[in-house]
Design an enzyme around this catalytic site. Structure first.
Site, PDB file in Angstrom:
ATOM      1  N   TYR A   1      84.576  67.450  24.314  1.00 49.72           N
ATOM      2  CA  TYR A   1      84.987  68.130  25.552  1.00 49.72           C
ATOM      3  C   TYR A   1      84.137  67.650  26.727  1.00 49.72           C
ATOM      4  O   TYR A   1      84.669  67.306  27.792  1.00 49.72           O
ATOM      5  CB  TYR A   1      84.851  69.648  25.364  1.00 49.72           C
ATOM      6  CG  TYR A   1      85.287  70.458  26.565  1.00 49.72           C
ATOM      7  CD1 TYR A   1      86.634  70.571  26.886  1.00 49.72           C
ATOM      8  CD2 TYR A   1      84.365  71.130  27.371  1.00 49.72           C
ATOM      9  CE1 TYR A   1      87.054  71.312  27.985  1.00 49.72           C
ATOM     10  CE2 TYR A   1      84.771  71.874  28.462  1.00 49.72           C
ATOM     11  CZ  TYR A   1      86.117  71.965  28.767  1.00 49.72           C
ATOM     12  OH  TYR A   1      86.524  72.703  29.860  1.00 49.72           O
TER      13      TYR A   1
ATOM     14  N   SER B   1      84.419  70.709  34.477  1.00 51.24           N
ATOM     15  CA  SER B   1      83.800  71.883  33.855  1.00 51.24           C
ATOM     16  C   SER B   1      82.305  71.811  34.162  1.00 51.24           C
ATOM     17  O   SER B   1      81.796  70.737  34.537  1.00 51.24           O
ATOM     18  CB  SER B   1      84.011  71.793  32.338  1.00 51.24           C
ATOM     19  OG  SER B   1      83.193  72.707  31.648  1.00 51.24           O
TER      20      SER B   1
HETATM   21  N1  LIG Z   1      87.991  79.039  30.794  1.00 51.52           N
HETATM   22  C1  LIG Z   1      86.843  78.397  30.934  1.00 51.52           C
HETATM   23  O1  LIG Z   1      85.775  78.922  30.605  1.00 51.52           O
HETATM   24  C2  LIG Z   1      86.792  77.015  31.551  1.00 51.52           C
HETATM   25  C3  LIG Z   1      85.537  76.525  31.923  1.00 51.52           C
HETATM   26  C4  LIG Z   1      85.460  75.259  32.489  1.00 51.52           C
HETATM   27  C5  LIG Z   1      86.613  74.517  32.687  1.00 51.52           C
HETATM   28  N2  LIG Z   1      87.825  75.026  32.315  1.00 51.52           N
HETATM   29  C6  LIG Z   1      89.009  74.190  32.525  1.00 51.52           C
HETATM   30  O2  LIG Z   1      89.978  74.908  33.259  1.00 51.52           O
HETATM   31  C7  LIG Z   1      91.286  74.431  32.919  1.00 51.52           C
HETATM   32  C8  LIG Z   1      92.197  75.600  32.659  1.00 51.52           C
HETATM   33  O3  LIG Z   1      91.727  76.294  31.514  1.00 51.52           O
HETATM   34  P1  LIG Z   1      91.931  77.872  31.299  1.00 51.52           P
HETATM   35  O4  LIG Z   1      90.598  78.444  31.123  1.00 51.52           O
HETATM   36  O5  LIG Z   1      92.826  78.445  32.314  1.00 51.52           O
HETATM   37  O6  LIG Z   1      92.611  77.832  29.834  1.00 51.52           O
HETATM   38  P2  LIG Z   1      93.952  78.454  29.260  1.00 51.52           P
HETATM   39  O7  LIG Z   1      93.970  78.046  27.828  1.00 51.52           O
HETATM   40  O8  LIG Z   1      94.059  79.897  29.581  1.00 51.52           O
HETATM   41  O9  LIG Z   1      95.082  77.663  30.076  1.00 51.52           O
HETATM   42  C9  LIG Z   1      95.311  76.299  29.874  1.00 51.52           C
HETATM   43  C10 LIG Z   1      96.805  76.017  30.014  1.00 51.52           C
HETATM   44  O10 LIG Z   1      97.014  74.609  29.789  1.00 51.52           O
HETATM   45  C11 LIG Z   1      98.186  74.471  29.017  1.00 51.52           C
HETATM   46  N3  LIG Z   1      98.197  73.195  28.294  1.00 51.52           N
HETATM   47  C12 LIG Z   1      97.501  72.859  27.164  1.00 51.52           C
HETATM   48  N4  LIG Z   1      97.844  71.629  26.782  1.00 51.52           N
HETATM   49  C13 LIG Z   1      98.734  71.161  27.682  1.00 51.52           C
HETATM   50  C14 LIG Z   1      99.462  69.948  27.823  1.00 51.52           C
HETATM   51  N5  LIG Z   1      99.334  68.958  26.925  1.00 51.52           N
HETATM   52  N6  LIG Z   1     100.295  69.816  28.878  1.00 51.52           N
HETATM   53  C15 LIG Z   1     100.451  70.821  29.764  1.00 51.52           C
HETATM   54  N7  LIG Z   1      99.832  72.000  29.681  1.00 51.52           N
HETATM   55  C16 LIG Z   1      98.984  72.160  28.649  1.00 51.52           C
HETATM   56  C17 LIG Z   1      98.169  75.662  28.053  1.00 51.52           C
HETATM   57  O11 LIG Z   1      99.464  75.912  27.521  1.00 51.52           O
HETATM   58  C18 LIG Z   1      97.659  76.756  28.969  1.00 51.52           C
HETATM   59  O12 LIG Z   1      98.727  77.430  29.615  1.00 51.52           O
HETATM   60  C19 LIG Z   1      91.083  73.465  31.747  1.00 51.52           C
HETATM   61  O13 LIG Z   1      91.109  72.128  32.212  1.00 51.52           O
HETATM   62  C20 LIG Z   1      89.694  73.792  31.240  1.00 51.52           C
HETATM   63  O14 LIG Z   1      89.069  72.687  30.615  1.00 51.52           O
HETATM   64  C21 LIG Z   1      87.933  76.249  31.748  1.00 51.52           C
END
Ligand SMILES: NC(=O)c1ccc[n+]([C@@H]2O[C@H](COP(=O)([O-])OP(=O)(O)OC[C@H]3O[C@@H](n4cnc5c(N)ncnc54)[C@H](O)[C@@H]3O)[C@@H](O)[C@H]2O)c1
Length: 277
Positions: free
Chosen positions: A156, A143
């Site tokens: 986080y 991130s």
């Molecule tokens: N959205 C943002 O702003 C952002 C920014 C920086 C990094 N990220 C990273 O991107 C990645 C994806 O996030 P996103 O934004 O698509 O979020 P999101 O919540 O839309 O999707 C995350 C997915 O991970 C799944 N998940 C949660 N716990 C789990 C587990 N124990 N085992 C398997 N699956 C699991 C959820 O069910 C969900 O489908 C994450 O690692 C997050 O930290 C997101």
């Protein structure tokens, strides 16, 4: 069809960035093993991809034995993987003083434990499928908060700094031993997904936290997937996503650790203004 001969593995594929990656990879010819803890979201992802190109698997990335079994199942169903996206992740909004240790364990189990499990389960397949001319790819999701830390995101940030450390060391180990696996660490700014809605936070702060997240989101998941895949194709060690991701990456480069004082003073100013209004 740039991924025609690839088997790609995506965790957390039931929503957001994982879903967008799954669909983009499948549209470009990959056979995708898409997993998630949420079967409903996973089914929606599969139905949005080209027919027959996405195979779905229920998986909790924090479960080491289940992740190993998953890797064997993917090999049996689709063949050995040549791209692995360790994408699943969760957020916790809490000051460190108020943090419930159980929430900390939950977050570390998924965000760092899940990435370790994914690497241990799939690295043998990546070593088998990669060649000097056409390396395989291992991608981890950190991130922008894996480059800077901000208040109320300490757990986080700690997990995403850990993902970065692990990934940057692994990239060097592959280069050192001349092994055909390209390793990439992704650092998005705020992306418009369900991430804010899924975050754990004190009940009293939940609405404000989610509103702030939605307001800050600058990049669509589809754009994020496009930037990530371009970075992978170019063998980038660090893939920054979104204008906010690039700004946050620049802060410690330009200011050193004094970025922390600057951000904290800015946050204090914003808090005192919002209390007045
Ligand atoms: N959205 C943002 O702003 C952002 C920014 C920086 C990094 N990220 C990273 O991107 C990645 C994806 O996030 P996103 O934004 O698509 O979020 P999101 O919540 O839309 O999707 C995350 C997915 O991970 C799944 N998940 C949660 N716990 C789990 C587990 N124990 N085992 C398997 N699956 C699991 C959820 O069910 C969900 O489908 C994450 O690692 C997050 O930290 C997101």
């Amino acid at each position: 069809m740039r991924y025609q001969d690839r088997v790609a593995v995506v965790t957390g594929a039931g929503s957001g960035i994982g879903r967008a990656l799954t669909i983009a990879l499948a549209r470009d010819g990959a056979r995708v093993a898409a997993s998630d803890i949420d079967p409903k979201g996973l089914a929606e992802t599969a139905s949005a991809g080209p027919a027959g190109s996405v195979t779905t698997y229920p998986l909790d990335v924090a479960d080491r034995a289940a992740f190993s079994a998953h890797a064997e199942q993917v090999r049996t169903d689709l063949g050995p993987a040549s791209m692995v996206f360790n994408n699943a992740g969760v957020d916790l909004m809490a000051n460190i003083a108020d943090m419930d240790p159980a929430d900390l364990d939950w977050l570390f189990g998924i965000n760092i434990g899940g990435v370790v499990n994914g690497i241990k389960a799939f690295l043998p397949q990546l070593l088998e499928t990669g060649t000097a001319a056409k390396p395989s790819h291992l991608i981890t999701m950190s991130s922008a908060f894996g480059l800077i830390a901000v208040p109320a995101q300490g757990a986080y940030s700690a997990s995403k700094f850990a993902v970065r450390g692990l990934t940057e060391a692994l990239r060097q180990e592959m280069i050192l031993d001349n092994l055909p696996v390209s390793v990439h660490c992704v650092h998005p700014g705020v992306v418009k997904t369900n991430f804010g809605a899924n975050m754990r936070t004190a009940e009293a702060d939940a609405d404000i936290a989610r509103t702030l997240f939605d307001k800050a989101a600058m990049t669509t998941p589809e754009k994020a997937a496009e930037v990530i895949l371009r970075g992978v194709d170019k063998n980038r060690a660090r893939i920054l996503v979104g204008p906010d991701g690039r700004v946050m990456a620049a802060l410690p480069r330009v200011l050193g650790v004094s970025y922390t004082t600057l951000l904290a003073r800015g946050a204090r100013l914003m808090n005192s203004r919002s209390k007045k209004n």
